[in-house]
Design an enzyme around this catalytic site. Sequence first.
Site, PDB file in Angstrom:
ATOM      1  CG  ASP A 103      64.661  10.641  18.309  1.00 43.78           C
ATOM      2  OD1 ASP A 103      63.528  10.197  18.068  1.00 43.78           O
ATOM      3  OD2 ASP A 103      65.433  11.046  17.414  1.00 43.78           O
ATOM      4  CG  HIS A 154      67.160   6.600  18.298  1.00 40.42           C
ATOM      5  ND1 HIS A 154      67.211   7.176  17.053  1.00 40.42           N
ATOM      6  CD2 HIS A 154      67.718   7.513  19.151  1.00 40.42           C
ATOM      7  CE1 HIS A 154      67.773   8.365  17.137  1.00 40.42           C
ATOM      8  NE2 HIS A 154      68.102   8.595  18.403  1.00 40.42           N
ATOM      9  CG  HIS A 255      65.734  14.505  21.909  1.00 42.75           C
ATOM     10  ND1 HIS A 255      65.595  15.569  21.049  1.00 42.75           N
ATOM     11  CD2 HIS A 255      66.619  13.647  21.339  1.00 42.75           C
ATOM     12  CE1 HIS A 255      66.368  15.372  19.980  1.00 42.75           C
ATOM     13  NE2 HIS A 255      66.993  14.206  20.137  1.00 42.75           N
TER      14      HIS A 255
END
Length: 292
Positions: A103, A154, A255
């Site tokens: 992400d 996102h 991430h």
Amino acid sequence: MFVPSIKSCGAFLCLACLLLSGCGQSEKASQPAAPAEEPAPVEEKAPAYITAADDFSNLTLDNAETPVYDHYTLAQRRAKGLTTVLPKITPYKDKKVAYLTFDDGPDEKNTAAVLDILKQEGVKATFYVLGKNVKAYPDITKRIFNEGHALGNHSYDHDYKRLYASADSYLAEMEQADDAIYELLGVRPLITRAPSGRMGNFTAAYEAIMDANGYVEHDWNVSSADAAPNHPVAQDFIDNISGQAVMNSAIILMHSSAGHEETVKALPEIIRVLREKGYSFGVITPMTPQPW
């Protein structure tokens, strides 16, 4: 009687050789050159992704490795009178698959390092990107796409206050991020991930507006906890994933943005551990089973 000298004999023999050999060119060299061979035909490679049909009727895959995109934005679908609603989709559940997801990227350092590791390991992953970072790092975004990984939406800038003000505001953020991706790549994702996840953020209104606009939201069922506030380190992420990855379809949250150097450090061992557990690797698509 005249007796030729050795010198004159040598000259005579050289002259005779030259005359017989065609002025110093061999018989082979004097022949016309053979025609060059035709180059072998170049085999066309299968596309690294598929695009959805106008009516979304082709959203059925027999593998978990092929990213899926739409070649229209939502605005273009509406203008053309095309559907924005996906048909009922049968989830892909053929084998034990780990979905590595990253992400908040892309960035120029950690996302690039993650891509290097994935390339070395021969693994595909899914990157849930922010629209503002797509604009800031177009070359890294293109690399994600060109190397066969999946791009997911996102949101545009991860602004909770704006995102969760209302369902309409959330949709506007997603479309803004779509437009940034489409402007760069000519396709847009159908897959999304809500910042901090849908749990505790989505109401029925959010679910309805996502369905009406053909977005497929995936949270996760395995967390590396690499965004925890207590500054965990690489071994923590490895242990977390190893302990949680027990299901057939493991959607793993990590991430790749600034500050996640420990995630980069952990990734090779995470891949090794998952392989040892019998997982293959896939990318998130509309056909990916939901994590819960």
